[in-house]
Design a protein around this motif. Structure first.
Motif: not given
Length: 368
Positions: A185-195
């Motif tokens: 997952s690249f949900y914004p709050g992840k260590n690797l997060g999208a916008i």
């Protein structure tokens, strides 16, 4: 002093110039889906994780859904087959299994590690069991040698839910490359997060990768020709370039998180507050820093009143959720329920200041 749980604005600000340049490049290109930026990120992320293939998709839940759906399309699984999964996971792991008509078989975690208790797995394996889905919860490695042995012995697929563990390692290999396939997952709050939302599947299985890519593109390999009854689940070019920028800084950011965690471990000394077992740095990228307290709600209120924001992960476990009412009726998961009643996540990120970290420790230690 105010200590936010997680400041996404501050995290993005660290790399604002790189992100703005990358997003501008996409906007100016006029190509916003299924383009070269997505291909570049997929290749870079596959290289980072250590797999041959990466398939971007709309979110982390879809990533897991597509793995199980692809195995069904390939005939490896059929609806009704069983998937062993930790009872204390976030509900998305369970949703991905039931979405495909498969049966999640819940197994308790180890209270010390918070991860799937591998000593409890074999007793629930049946002829219908087709996979073990491990969850690297909180950014902590869930893989063990015993799980590998069980998969080999019983010919089970090993699937990783790597939504919270970008950059985590086990025996020198990144999580997401340890099993047959992994969802990210690249949900914004992840260590690797999208916008925005975003997700990916990593695997070394070309046939599985091709099937997943097709399923996520309406089931089509060729325009207007549909092999499967698929859906639209794609990672857009803007999210891809943002992720590509942040990927270049991921190891540095994880190191900063590990330094915050080390300070917590070395300095939190309140006997009312229990910290999970400390893992070697490579085994934990500290997506979250959970602590456990019988007076959890009082602790959270006390910290909030003093300017420290915390969150609970997760107050209601999947087997007690209304949407699964009756599914596990008569089953008991006391460890999972204890964790749900006592867990509190302290602020942790790569942008916390030393004075903020010190304030969190001071307040936790002063709690009575």
């Amino acid at each position: 002093m105010n200590v936010p749980f997680l400041s996404l604005k501050d995290i993005s600000a660290k790399y604002a110039e790189e992100i703005h340049d990358a997003v501008r490049r996409v906007i100016d290109s006029g190509w916003y889906l299924q383009g070269k930026e997505n291909e570049a990120f997929e290749q870079h992320y596959a290289n980072f994780v250590g797999t041959k293939f990466c398939i971007g998709c709309a979110n982390g839940l879809d990533a897991l859904i597509w793995i199980f759906r692809a195995y069904i399309e390939q005939g490896t699984m059929i609806p009704g087959d069983e998937v062993i999964v930790p009872a204390n996971t976030y509900i998305a792991t369970i949703l991905a299994i039931t979405e495909n008509g498969l049966k999640p078989v819940l197994v308790e975690p180890d209270f010390a590690t918070l991860e799937l208790d591998d000593s409890r797995i074999e007793e629930v394996i049946t002829p219908r069991t087709k996979a073990i889905c491990i969850v690297h919860l909180y950014g902590r490695n869930a893989m063990t040698e015993h799980i590998v042995q069980l998969c080999e012995k019983h010919k089970l697929k090993l699937i990783e839910d790597n939504a919270q563990a970008h950059g985590c390692k086990y025996n020198g290999k990144h999580t997401g490359s340890l099993g047959d396939a992994a969802g990210h997952s690249f949900y914004p709050g992840k260590n690797l997060g999208a916008i925005g939302d975003g997700g990916a599947v990593t695997t070394n299985d070309k046939e599985l990768a091709d099937c997943i890519r097709t399923l996520a593109n309406y089931g089509s390999q060729k325009k207007y020709y549909f092999k499967y009854q698929g859906r639209n689940s794609r990672l857009d070019e803007i999210q891809a370039v943002v992720l590509d920028v942040k990927l270049r800084h991921l190891e540095e950011d994880n190191l900063l998180r590990q330094q915050v965690a080390a300070y917590y471990y070395d300095n939190i000394q309140n006997p009312l507050v229990t910290l999970p077992k400390r893992l070697p740095n490579e085994n934990n990228v500290y997506h979250l820093f959970p602590v456990f307290c019988e007076k959890r709600d009082e602790l959270q209120s006390y910290l909030s009143e003093n300017g420290v924001q915390t969150l609970i992960h997760y107050p209601i476990p999947p087997h007690l959720q209304e949407c699964y009412s009756g599914v596990w009726e008569g089953s008991h998961f006391p460890i999972t329920e204890k964790l749900a009643k006592q867990e509190l996540s302290l602020p942790i990120s790569q942008v916390l200041r030393d004075d903020q970290i010190g304030e969190v420790v001071r307040l936790v230690n002063a709690f009575k």
